[in-house]
Design an enzyme around this catalytic site. Structure first.
Site, PDB file in Angstrom:
ATOM      1  N   TYR A 224      -9.887  60.293  61.332  1.00 32.11           N
ATOM      2  CA  TYR A 224      -9.503  61.672  61.010  1.00 32.11           C
ATOM      3  C   TYR A 224      -8.473  61.726  59.876  1.00 32.11           C
ATOM      4  O   TYR A 224      -8.734  62.300  58.809  1.00 32.11           O
ATOM      5  CB  TYR A 224      -8.969  62.321  62.293  1.00 32.11           C
ATOM      6  CG  TYR A 224      -8.345  63.681  62.103  1.00 32.11           C
ATOM      7  CD1 TYR A 224      -8.974  64.660  61.328  1.00 32.11           C
ATOM      8  CD2 TYR A 224      -7.135  63.993  62.719  1.00 32.11           C
ATOM      9  CE1 TYR A 224      -8.392  65.912  61.176  1.00 32.11           C
ATOM     10  CE2 TYR A 224      -6.557  65.238  62.583  1.00 32.11           C
ATOM     11  CZ  TYR A 224      -7.190  66.196  61.798  1.00 32.11           C
ATOM     12  OH  TYR A 224      -6.611  67.424  61.657  1.00 32.11           O
TER      13      TYR A 224
ATOM     14  N   GLY B 141       3.138  60.866  79.767  1.00 37.33           N
ATOM     15  CA  GLY B 141       3.497  60.451  78.407  1.00 37.33           C
ATOM     16  C   GLY B 141       3.777  61.593  77.455  1.00 37.33           C
ATOM     17  O   GLY B 141       4.135  61.360  76.299  1.00 37.33           O
TER      18      GLY B 141
ATOM     19  N   ALA C 112      -5.648  52.127  60.871  1.00 37.79           N
ATOM     20  CA  ALA C 112      -6.531  51.738  61.974  1.00 37.79           C
ATOM     21  C   ALA C 112      -5.710  51.397  63.216  1.00 37.79           C
ATOM     22  O   ALA C 112      -4.833  50.532  63.164  1.00 37.79           O
ATOM     23  CB  ALA C 112      -7.365  50.527  61.552  1.00 37.79           C
TER      24      ALA C 112
ATOM     25  N   LYS D  61       3.548  51.321  68.077  1.00 34.32           N
ATOM     26  CA  LYS D  61       3.864  51.679  66.690  1.00 34.32           C
ATOM     27  C   LYS D  61       5.282  51.222  66.331  1.00 34.32           C
ATOM     28  O   LYS D  61       5.550  50.829  65.188  1.00 34.32           O
ATOM     29  CB  LYS D  61       3.698  53.185  66.498  1.00 34.32           C
ATOM     30  CG  LYS D  61       2.258  53.666  66.599  1.00 34.32           C
ATOM     31  CD  LYS D  61       1.488  53.388  65.320  1.00 34.32           C
ATOM     32  CE  LYS D  61       0.044  53.833  65.399  1.00 34.32           C
ATOM     33  NZ  LYS D  61      -0.638  53.883  64.113  1.00 34.32           N
TER      34      LYS D  61
ATOM     35  N   TYR E 264       1.557  53.755  73.571  1.00 29.73           N
ATOM     36  CA  TYR E 264       1.101  53.979  72.198  1.00 29.73           C
ATOM     37  C   TYR E 264       2.300  54.026  71.246  1.00 29.73           C
ATOM     38  O   TYR E 264       2.330  53.319  70.229  1.00 29.73           O
ATOM     39  CB  TYR E 264       0.307  55.291  72.125  1.00 29.73           C
ATOM     40  CG  TYR E 264       0.156  55.805  70.728  1.00 29.73           C
ATOM     41  CD1 TYR E 264      -0.613  55.126  69.792  1.00 29.73           C
ATOM     42  CD2 TYR E 264       0.808  56.967  70.316  1.00 29.73           C
ATOM     43  CE1 TYR E 264      -0.727  55.587  68.496  1.00 29.73           C
ATOM     44  CE2 TYR E 264       0.696  57.436  69.030  1.00 29.73           C
ATOM     45  CZ  TYR E 264      -0.076  56.737  68.119  1.00 29.73           C
ATOM     46  OH  TYR E 264      -0.176  57.198  66.837  1.00 29.73           O
TER      47      TYR E 264
END
Ligand code: UFG
Length: 341
Positions: A11, A283, A74, A146, A142
């Site tokens: 996206y 989360g 990605a 990062k 997640y």
């Protein structure tokens, strides 16, 4: 200039590819197409269908040219999913990023722009816009993945001189204003496309996850940032990398609650979104709004599509013209599966 974009069929990545091509650059894409779409890849961009975890397949692509920069998008990127299988998220995102970053250092890449996230700031309740000085307390696996990658990039600069810009996006939304790309995840978990499909009666009523947060209307607040503005920011930041590595919060500075988003859809479309209250989603921080003052000061970037109604207009236009998204088999299966529930 010649750039490599990982996740360029996804996206946000697909909008970055369009921005780079529009600016006259040469582009190649690495994407394993697990969530990306072959159909969004423009004919002017070469696609390498490769998984970044496959170091042997990756190395010759990074080594094939003298890249002026690498854009790394990605990743697995769904907050809720990362809370169901955190180790998988950490393993996937860290392994793929380590392979890419190592390969960049081995082949003399000087600049890397990394797709980081507001999910770094998911810990305690926040009621102000978030600056780069805010404590990093990821509220999800997640977000943690990062953050680890930001730290890997720090050491890649310290030891190997790979300059990096970590752009911590807040909520990317909307679609290319010229209709060339849009939002099509499988499965779809994001508020705006789900709300649009509920309004269009292509899905059951929207669930609003949590209506008892400490926010004015009880629902979570997010900083929706037009995906083409996020794409433009990637080009703006390249010059800063001539001087130093950086990390920026990237958003509009304005928060909208989940119910505000539904009101915007009603204003733009003239139709209400059917919805009902549901349990909180694991989360989810109550409020994530960027203070992008540093980014604007250093790069001159300002969002062109800052109003939530502009974002909804472009999202609705794309959704209306592409009711099955990119129409590949997987997304059709997903829509059918949701309709059966
Ligand atoms: N929401 C609902 N119902 C739904 C879907 C979402 O109520 O069916 C709510 C969520 O609970 C949240 C808000 O809408 O309060 C936004 O949720 P999204 O799933 O659209 O987006 P997230 O904020 O969870 O995550 C997105 C990106 C992440 C990124 C984060 C940064 O997917 O990769 O923004 O803010 F880290």
């Amino acid at each position: 200039m010649r750039y490599l974009v990982t996740g360029g069929a996804g996206y946000i990545g697909s909008h970055i590819v369009l921005a780079l091509l529009d600016a006259g650059h040469e582009i190649e894409i690495i994407d394993n197409l697990s969530t990306g779409h072959r159909k969004v890849v423009p004919s002017a961009a070469r696609l390498h269908e490769v998984d970044l975890r496959d170091g042997a397949a990756l190395a010759p692509i990074v080594g094939a040219h003298r890249w002026d920069g690498v854009f790394h998008l990605a990743a697995l990127s769904i907050v809720g999913e990362s809370m169901r299988d955190p180790l998988h998220y950490l393993e996937h995102n860290l392994t793929s990023s380590l392979n890419l970053i190592r390969s960049c250092t081995q082949h003399g890449v000087r600049k890397l722009v990394f797709s980081s996230t507001a999910a770094l700031f998911g810990g305690p309740d926040r009621h102000d816009a978030i600056t780069e000085d805010a404590a990093i307390i990821p509220g999800s696996a997640y977000g943690e993945s990062k953050f680890f990658i930001e730290r890997i990039l720090y050491w890649a600069d310290q030891v190997h001189g790979l300059r990096s810009a970590c752009l911590r996006y807040f909520n990317a939304a909307g679609a290319d204003p010229d209709g060339r790309a849009g939002e099509d995840h499988k499965p779809e978990t994001h508020l705006i496309p789900l709300a649009l499909d509920a309004m269009l009666h292509r899905r059951p009523a929207l669930q609003i996850f949590g209506t008892d947060y400490e926010t004015p209307d009880g629902t979570c607040i997010r900083d929706y940032t037009h995906v083409s503005d996020i794409a433009a920011a990637h080009i703006c930041v390249l010059d800063v990398l001539d001087q130093r590595s950086v990390a920026y919060n990237l958003g509009t500075g304005t928060g909208h609650s989940n119910l505000d988003v539904l009101k915007s859809i009603a204003r733009v479309s003239g139709r209400d979104v059917p919805w009902h209250a549901a349990e909180r989603r694991a989360g989810d921080p109550p409020m994530l709004v960027a203070d992008a003052t540093s980014f604007t000061r250093d790069t001159g970037w300002t969002p062109r599509y800052a109003a939530i109604d502009q974002i909804i207009e472009t999202a609705l236009a794309w959704r209306t013209r592409h009711p099955d998204g990119y129409g590949d088999a997987a997304s059709q299966v997903d829509v059918a599966g949701v309709m059966r529930r």
